[in-house]
Design a protein around this motif. Structure first.
Motif, PDB file in Angstrom:
ATOM      1  N   ALA A 128       0.828  -1.207   0.000  1.00  0.00           N
ATOM      2  CA  ALA A 128       0.000   0.000   0.000  1.00  0.00           C
ATOM      3  C   ALA A 128       0.862   1.255   0.000  1.00  0.00           C
ATOM      4  O   ALA A 128       2.054   1.217   0.322  1.00  0.00           O
ATOM      5  CB  ALA A 128      -0.932   0.011   1.220  1.00  0.00           C
ATOM      6  N   ASN A 129       0.225   2.353  -0.348  1.00  0.00           N
ATOM      7  CA  ASN A 129       0.804   3.692  -0.275  1.00  0.00           C
ATOM      8  C   ASN A 129      -0.260   4.622   0.306  1.00  0.00           C
ATOM      9  O   ASN A 129      -1.452   4.305   0.292  1.00  0.00           O
ATOM     10  CB  ASN A 129       1.213   4.167  -1.668  1.00  0.00           C
ATOM     11  N   PRO A 130       0.140   5.786   0.814  1.00  0.00           N
ATOM     12  CA  PRO A 130      -0.869   6.729   1.319  1.00  0.00           C
ATOM     13  C   PRO A 130      -1.835   7.149   0.220  1.00  0.00           C
ATOM     14  O   PRO A 130      -1.442   7.296  -0.941  1.00  0.00           O
ATOM     15  CB  PRO A 130      -0.024   7.925   1.779  1.00  0.00           C
ATOM     16  N   ASP A 131      -3.083   7.328   0.591  1.00  0.00           N
ATOM     17  CA  ASP A 131      -4.067   7.912  -0.319  1.00  0.00           C
ATOM     18  C   ASP A 131      -4.062   9.421  -0.049  1.00  0.00           C
ATOM     19  O   ASP A 131      -4.769   9.920   0.821  1.00  0.00           O
ATOM     20  CB  ASP A 131      -5.453   7.315  -0.074  1.00  0.00           C
ATOM     21  N   PHE A 132      -3.235  10.122  -0.787  1.00  0.00           N
ATOM     22  CA  PHE A 132      -3.008  11.544  -0.533  1.00  0.00           C
ATOM     23  C   PHE A 132      -4.298  12.362  -0.654  1.00  0.00           C
ATOM     24  O   PHE A 132      -4.522  13.287   0.127  1.00  0.00           O
ATOM     25  CB  PHE A 132      -1.947  12.083  -1.497  1.00  0.00           C
ATOM     26  N   GLU A 133      -5.124  12.036  -1.612  1.00  0.00           N
ATOM     27  CA  GLU A 133      -6.359  12.801  -1.823  1.00  0.00           C
ATOM     28  C   GLU A 133      -7.291  12.697  -0.626  1.00  0.00           C
ATOM     29  O   GLU A 133      -7.847  13.699  -0.163  1.00  0.00           O
ATOM     30  CB  GLU A 133      -7.053  12.316  -3.094  1.00  0.00           C
ATOM     31  N   LYS A 134      -7.467  11.494  -0.098  1.00  0.00           N
ATOM     32  CA  LYS A 134      -8.364  11.308   1.045  1.00  0.00           C
ATOM     33  C   LYS A 134      -7.799  11.968   2.303  1.00  0.00           C
ATOM     34  O   LYS A 134      -8.544  12.556   3.098  1.00  0.00           O
ATOM     35  CB  LYS A 134      -8.603   9.821   1.294  1.00  0.00           C
ATOM     36  N   ILE A 135      -6.490  11.847   2.488  1.00  0.00           N
ATOM     37  CA  ILE A 135      -5.866  12.470   3.672  1.00  0.00           C
ATOM     38  C   ILE A 135      -6.075  13.981   3.627  1.00  0.00           C
ATOM     39  O   ILE A 135      -6.444  14.604   4.629  1.00  0.00           O
ATOM     40  CB  ILE A 135      -4.365  12.126   3.734  1.00  0.00           C
ATOM     41  N   LYS A 136      -5.870  14.577   2.460  1.00  0.00           N
ATOM     42  CA  LYS A 136      -6.044  16.023   2.326  1.00  0.00           C
ATOM     43  C   LYS A 136      -7.499  16.426   2.517  1.00  0.00           C
ATOM     44  O   LYS A 136      -7.791  17.420   3.199  1.00  0.00           O
ATOM     45  CB  LYS A 136      -5.555  16.479   0.956  1.00  0.00           C
ATOM     46  N   GLU A 169      -6.468  14.942   9.353  1.00  0.00           N
ATOM     47  CA  GLU A 169      -6.880  14.463  10.669  1.00  0.00           C
ATOM     48  C   GLU A 169      -6.893  12.944  10.759  1.00  0.00           C
ATOM     49  O   GLU A 169      -6.865  12.376  11.858  1.00  0.00           O
ATOM     50  CB  GLU A 169      -8.269  15.008  11.024  1.00  0.00           C
ATOM     51  N   LYS A 170      -6.950  12.269   9.603  1.00  0.00           N
ATOM     52  CA  LYS A 170      -7.035  10.809   9.589  1.00  0.00           C
ATOM     53  C   LYS A 170      -6.201  10.262   8.436  1.00  0.00           C
ATOM     54  O   LYS A 170      -6.127  10.873   7.373  1.00  0.00           O
ATOM     55  CB  LYS A 170      -8.501  10.366   9.453  1.00  0.00           C
ATOM     56  N   TYR A 171      -5.593   9.100   8.672  1.00  0.00           N
ATOM     57  CA  TYR A 171      -4.761   8.478   7.647  1.00  0.00           C
ATOM     58  C   TYR A 171      -5.569   7.494   6.802  1.00  0.00           C
ATOM     59  O   TYR A 171      -6.399   6.752   7.326  1.00  0.00           O
ATOM     60  CB  TYR A 171      -3.589   7.740   8.286  1.00  0.00           C
ATOM     61  N   PHE A 172      -5.323   7.509   5.498  1.00  0.00           N
ATOM     62  CA  PHE A 172      -5.935   6.564   4.570  1.00  0.00           C
ATOM     63  C   PHE A 172      -4.840   5.988   3.670  1.00  0.00           C
ATOM     64  O   PHE A 172      -3.873   6.674   3.334  1.00  0.00           O
ATOM     65  CB  PHE A 172      -6.986   7.253   3.685  1.00  0.00           C
ATOM     66  N   TYR A 173      -5.007   4.732   3.291  1.00  0.00           N
ATOM     67  CA  TYR A 173      -4.054   4.124   2.358  1.00  0.00           C
ATOM     68  C   TYR A 173      -4.806   3.456   1.215  1.00  0.00           C
ATOM     69  O   TYR A 173      -6.023   3.233   1.289  1.00  0.00           O
ATOM     70  CB  TYR A 173      -3.146   3.110   3.071  1.00  0.00           C
ATOM     71  N   GLU A 174      -4.065   3.167   0.151  1.00  0.00           N
ATOM     72  CA  GLU A 174      -4.631   2.488  -1.014  1.00  0.00           C
ATOM     73  C   GLU A 174      -3.720   1.325  -1.390  1.00  0.00           C
ATOM     74  O   GLU A 174      -2.499   1.386  -1.184  1.00  0.00           O
ATOM     75  CB  GLU A 174      -4.734   3.452  -2.197  1.00  0.00           C
ATOM     76  N   PRO A 175      -4.255   0.223  -1.940  1.00  0.00           N
ATOM     77  CA  PRO A 175      -3.407  -0.870  -2.406  1.00  0.00           C
ATOM     78  C   PRO A 175      -2.434  -0.364  -3.466  1.00  0.00           C
ATOM     79  O   PRO A 175      -2.760   0.542  -4.241  1.00  0.00           O
ATOM     80  CB  PRO A 175      -4.410  -1.867  -3.008  1.00  0.00           C
ATOM     81  N   PHE A 176      -1.248  -0.947  -3.513  1.00  0.00           N
ATOM     82  CA  PHE A 176      -0.256  -0.484  -4.486  1.00  0.00           C
ATOM     83  C   PHE A 176      -0.743  -0.688  -5.913  1.00  0.00           C
ATOM     84  O   PHE A 176      -0.304   0.005  -6.828  1.00  0.00           O
ATOM     85  CB  PHE A 176       1.090  -1.182  -4.259  1.00  0.00           C
ATOM     86  N   MET A 227       3.599  15.231  11.900  1.00  0.00           N
ATOM     87  CA  MET A 227       4.329  16.339  11.276  1.00  0.00           C
ATOM     88  C   MET A 227       3.427  17.106  10.310  1.00  0.00           C
ATOM     89  O   MET A 227       3.509  18.348  10.219  1.00  0.00           O
ATOM     90  CB  MET A 227       5.559  15.808  10.555  1.00  0.00           C
ATOM     91  N   LEU A 228       2.561  16.419   9.598  1.00  0.00           N
ATOM     92  CA  LEU A 228       1.602  17.100   8.724  1.00  0.00           C
ATOM     93  C   LEU A 228       0.632  17.941   9.554  1.00  0.00           C
ATOM     94  O   LEU A 228       0.318  19.087   9.204  1.00  0.00           O
ATOM     95  CB  LEU A 228       0.820  16.076   7.891  1.00  0.00           C
ATOM     96  N   GLN A 229       0.170  17.382  10.662  1.00  0.00           N
ATOM     97  CA  GLN A 229      -0.778  18.100  11.520  1.00  0.00           C
ATOM     98  C   GLN A 229      -0.132  19.317  12.177  1.00  0.00           C
ATOM     99  O   GLN A 229      -0.807  20.318  12.441  1.00  0.00           O
ATOM    100  CB  GLN A 229      -1.323  17.133  12.581  1.00  0.00           C
ATOM    101  N   LYS A 232       2.489  17.482  -1.161  1.00  0.00           N
ATOM    102  CA  LYS A 232       1.911  18.048  -2.383  1.00  0.00           C
ATOM    103  C   LYS A 232       2.424  17.334  -3.623  1.00  0.00           C
ATOM    104  O   LYS A 232       1.699  17.196  -4.621  1.00  0.00           O
ATOM    105  CB  LYS A 232       2.240  19.542  -2.462  1.00  0.00           C
ATOM    106  N   GLU A 233       3.683  16.843  -3.568  1.00  0.00           N
ATOM    107  CA  GLU A 233       4.268  16.129  -4.703  1.00  0.00           C
ATOM    108  C   GLU A 233       4.024  14.623  -4.631  1.00  0.00           C
ATOM    109  O   GLU A 233       4.465  13.877  -5.494  1.00  0.00           O
ATOM    110  CB  GLU A 233       5.774  16.402  -4.773  1.00  0.00           C
ATOM    111  N   GLY A 234       3.332  14.175  -3.582  1.00  0.00           N
ATOM    112  CA  GLY A 234       2.986  12.757  -3.481  1.00  0.00           C
ATOM    113  C   GLY A 234       4.107  11.877  -2.984  1.00  0.00           C
ATOM    114  O   GLY A 234       4.213  10.717  -3.406  1.00  0.00           O
ATOM    115  N   CYS A 235       4.952  12.381  -2.082  1.00  0.00           N
ATOM    116  CA  CYS A 235       6.049  11.550  -1.580  1.00  0.00           C
ATOM    117  C   CYS A 235       6.444  11.957  -0.171  1.00  0.00           C
ATOM    118  O   CYS A 235       6.007  12.984   0.340  1.00  0.00           O
ATOM    119  CB  CYS A 235       7.247  11.607  -2.518  1.00  0.00           C
ATOM    120  N   TRP A 236       7.299  11.144   0.441  1.00  0.00           N
ATOM    121  CA  TRP A 236       7.718  11.351   1.823  1.00  0.00           C
ATOM    122  C   TRP A 236       9.160  10.910   2.085  1.00  0.00           C
ATOM    123  O   TRP A 236       9.667  11.093   3.190  1.00  0.00           O
ATOM    124  CB  TRP A 236       6.800  10.554   2.762  1.00  0.00           C
ATOM    125  N   GLY A 237       9.835  10.356   1.101  1.00  0.00           N
ATOM    126  CA  GLY A 237      11.146   9.755   1.326  1.00  0.00           C
ATOM    127  C   GLY A 237      12.285  10.750   1.347  1.00  0.00           C
ATOM    128  O   GLY A 237      13.165  10.716   0.487  1.00  0.00           O
TER     129      GLY A 237
END
Length: 375
Positions: free
Chosen positions: A98-106, A111-118, A161-163, A174-179
């Protein structure tokens, strides 16, 4: 000087021995986004985001989702080699699901974390054609997925850190990454999914392992047997939930710094074939092949690693990350990695014609039973 000469011997003395020359290639990070695009890399660099040191920046410069062309090129190379039993070299693809679902998180205001299957991530980046290659690789025993965690992300630290509104973390979001490097508590890397800021985060990590292993089975059609926690940090209390979900073999460094929370760690020593309280066996790597970390003769170095493993009747377990074989951000990177892998395999076949190519799970089964597992 003496320690340098002794080290190749010391790292192979302890642990279970085998009677045959087994070679295993463990390749981490498959399924994770890492760096979505060249444009994202340039924007992060322009914003003065810490993209890593000389050794680690290679990931952000070269590593991204594997496309069909990456897997096709890798498989084509592996098919050119066979051991005495007719088996091709096989990648144990240590992968996230999985990876973060950036759209849902935003949309939920962080306030809440969401993920999507890779698999959904691949579709978003128009790389869904790679999915058939994942299946093909498994069927041909060229590329066998095992578990690297639900995502290659420390969800709890990243979300806090986002909060808090951390500027560089939001630039990356915003660019879809965290690494990348950020001013996190206790310098916890976002990539280290199971590093521990607070003991209370263990419950979130347990859930990530449970849901991740369930998703692994749903996506791949079988239960994962082997688990390598991302980046190394991992509180060993989490081994229990992994065992309950079917993990029989754990990847571990020979010297583990086990996070306890609040910046504290405990040192643990591991060796090949060692078992924990849940009956899981540790598999430890003893060879390294990272050709896109340039300035090093990786072919020669890895052949030496393999030599010392076999000298002490140990299997050669090679660590070689996905970043070496990906061309989506830099096509020359894939070409270099495959050329170097070809030279390595040619050297292996020439020096050890009785080599046998197996997966990490096959090795674990051999060490557990003393008998070679059937494909």
């Amino acid at each position: 000087m003496l320690l340098t000469k002794l080290n190749p011997h010391l790292k192979n003395i302890i642990g279970k021995s085998v009677s045959k020359k087994y070679l295993i290639i463990e390749s981490d990070d498959w399924g994770s986004i890492r760096m979505p695009s060249k444009e994202a890399f340039l924007k992060l660099r322009s914003a003065k985001v810490d993209l890593g040191s000389r050794e680690s920046v290679r990931y952000n410069y070269t590593d991204t989702l594997a496309g069909e062309e990456d897997l096709d090129a890798l498989f084509s190379l592996l098919r050119k080699f066979k051991d005495k039993k007719g088996n091709h070299p096989v990648f144990t693809a240590v992968s996230v699901v999985a990876n973060p679902d950036f759209e849902k998180i935003k949309s939920n205001h962080f306030e809440k974390y969401f993920y999507e299957p890779f698999t959904e991530t691949l579709k978003k980046y128009k790389k869904e054609s790679a999915l058939q290659l994942w299946q093909q690789g498994k069927e041909e025993n060229l590329f066998v997925p095992e578990f690297h965690g639900r995502e290659h992300l420390n969800v709890a630290v990243w979300m806090r850190m986002l909060q808090k509104g951390d500027k560089k973390t939001h630039v990356g979001f915003k660019e879809g990454c965290w690494g990348f490097g950020a001013d996190t508590p206790f310098q916890i890397s976002y990539q280290a999914a199971f590093d521990l800021e607070f003991r209370e985060d263990l419950s979130l990590q347990e859930e990530a392992i449970q849901s991740g292993l369930e998703l692994f089975e749903k996506l791949h059609g079988y239960k994962a047997s082997f688990f390598v926690p991302p980046n190394g940090p991992f509180n060993n209390s989490l081994e229990k939930v992994a065992a309950e979900k079917g993990i029989r073999f754990m990847g571990a460094s020979k010297v583990q710094l086990e996070p306890q929370g609040d910046g504290k760690v405990k040192k643990r020593v591991h060796w090949l074939g060692q078992k924990n309280n849940h009956g899981q066996m540790y598999l430890t790597r003893n060879a390294f092949f990272e050709p896109n970390n340039q300035g090093i003769d990786w072919v020669s170095n890895c052949l030496k690693d393999i030599h010392f493993a076999f000298l002490w009747n140990k299997p050669a377990i090679i660590s070689s990350h996905r970043t070496n074989y990906i061309g989506g951000l830099n096509e020359a990177n894939r070409k270099l990695g495959l050329e170097q892998l070809k030279e390595l395999l040619k050297g292996v076949m020439k020096r050890w014609p009785d080599i046998e190519f197996i997966t990490s799970t096959q090795l674990g089964t051999i060490l557990s039973s003393g008998k070679k597992s059937e494909k």
